[in-house]
Scaffold this active site. Sequence first.
Site, PDB file in Angstrom:
ATOM      1  N   LYS A 148       1.632  15.038 -53.196  1.00 20.08           N
ATOM      2  CA  LYS A 148       0.284  15.091 -52.692  1.00 20.08           C
ATOM      3  C   LYS A 148      -0.391  13.831 -52.035  1.00 20.08           C
ATOM      4  CE  LYS A 148      -4.227  17.501 -54.368  1.00 20.08           C
ATOM      5  NZ  LYS A 148      -4.751  18.184 -55.588  1.00 20.08           N
TER       6      LYS A 148
ATOM      7  N   SER B  37      -6.332  22.686 -54.486  1.00 20.42           N
ATOM      8  CA  SER B  37      -6.181  21.834 -53.626  1.00 20.42           C
ATOM      9  C   SER B  37      -4.882  21.494 -53.294  1.00 20.42           C
ATOM     10  CB  SER B  37      -7.208  20.624 -53.813  1.00 20.42           C
ATOM     11  OG  SER B  37      -6.751  19.978 -55.075  1.00 20.42           O
TER      12      SER B  37
ATOM     13  N   SER C 250      -5.825  22.976 -59.286  1.00 17.19           N
ATOM     14  CA  SER C 250      -5.355  22.521 -57.840  1.00 17.19           C
ATOM     15  C   SER C 250      -3.819  22.448 -58.025  1.00 17.19           C
ATOM     16  CB  SER C 250      -5.766  21.033 -57.601  1.00 17.19           C
ATOM     17  OG  SER C 250      -7.018  21.080 -57.211  1.00 17.19           O
TER      18      SER C 250
END
Lengths: 486, 93
Positions: free
Chosen positions: A88, A163, A187
């Site tokens: 990420k 996210s 997330s």
Amino acid sequence: MKVKNSNLADLNVVEALQGLKEKRFSSRELIEACLERIRKLDPTIKAFLTVCEKEALLMGQKADRLIAQKGPKAFLAKSLLGVPYSAKDVFCTKNIRTTASSRVLANYLPPYSATAVERLEGAGAILIGKTNCDPFGFGSSTENSGFQVTKNPWNLKKVAGGSSGGSAAAVSCGMGLFSLAEDTGGSIRQPSSFCSVSGIKVSYGRVSRFGVIAYGSSLDTIGLMAKTVADLSVGLRVVAGPDPKDATTLKEKVPDYSSRLDSLPRGLKMGLPKEYFQKGIDWQVKELTEKAVKVFEDSGLRIKEVSLPHTRYGVPAYYLAAMAEASSNLGRYDGIRFGQSRALFEPEVKRRIMLGTYALSSGYYEAFYKKAMQLRTLLKKDFERAFRKVDVLLAPVSPFPAFGIGEKSDNPLAMWLADVYTVTINPAGVPALALPCGFTKESLPVGTQIIGPQLSEPLLFSLGHLYQQKTFWHRKRPVIVNSTNY
Amino acid sequence: MISRKEVKHIAQLAKIPLREKEVGQFQRELGEILDFVRLLEEVDLKGVEPIFQVTGLENVFRRDEVKPSFKQSQALSGAVKKHRGYFQTQSLF
């Protein structure tokens, strides 16, 4: 039997390691298969912000040389040798663009790598690219990203979740065999559920946060997403453990998670928090969750109803705490030492910084931040009380499956309310494992989560592994992937 | 409801440059969210200790030893403006 190149990307980590050991294919072929997936699918899916094609193939070459030299022994010191993964874009990767999906860091090149990245590199894993997310982790859909919206590979009109939407989409499509991600309020778990992959949100302090772009420092946890629980257990062993660079890391030794997957104690009790099954939950999510419960019940677990009475205050308490900490953490983006002007922050980022600033400002600290921290004590006690009655909890991850792109993006509050099942876990610091548990009639993935007390990752993994031996949801691949195999 | 003046004040505290039309938008959104978090006022928090650190770790120390860190060039590598090995900022006076 030679495995067709494009199918290598559909292997899970454990299968890939086996294949590499047996020399059925090379690391370069594996990486090339994942890169081919990215080339074919990512222009549509938009999971990646940066792809490290040259670097990855070079590392693959190095891995192959090591395997040729040492054979299976090479894997003793490097348990993920030759396996491609994505990270990420909140993980600092030395000299590789790291943006946190915000325009403020559009061209940032970190002069160092996060501890988790260094540990994966040390174990031989190969970074294939950085994935899209909501900026700084602020969001539940990746729609807030300063660059692009990641589409759900199961239905391109739906969000991939957030996210860590990019990571989830990447793993489900074989664009890398696992992903390094971060969970502050869901997330990892929510996009895992939306994209039908497995994800682990660890106990607070289990994995070093050094080098990870901070959101809420008392809530952030570093974890992984992969196709199976067995994969997660291999990956977590590599990244977990004390780090002198992160004073909040736990001193406890890291267990050899994968060797303990099949050991399940007898007489386990699983609790279902009644507040999570009240109004607002989609009937198909409820039904699939109940089916998951049945699998555990049939495997010998005793199911009990429990109560987490402060659940309804979880969303406001979490958001106040997270916003306040974020406003402080994002103060470092001064546009002087790195990054660009704060005027370039995305709207959701500005919103959260201002709310956090307000909550901490003179005259309001008692009414907001302090209250949130007191609620936190009550949430923690709710879990402690529940874990005196049962060993683990099972709950849905999201009240509904992936929603449409644009459906909630103009109502920040509606988006926040969707986090009701995930945000209560982070303030308490407990771990949770998200598992695919089925599909709706509209073919959208649904996930479930097993929650345990602090440091119960081995138990969560064993239960998750058991579930994945009795069900096949985690083996399905999105239809879009089939179009790339020929 | 939060006033435009308050929104501008918060933006100033948070060092977030806001355009005039953004003020109205944030006024609405922040107002809505603040109304929502008032839900916390329902809870009796008398005598409840706030918890800031969830694992109970306290005073984690390390030896005060100087170790190699970044080279100056690395530390300056993200700088928008540099001057002879320094970060260059806007003048304050």
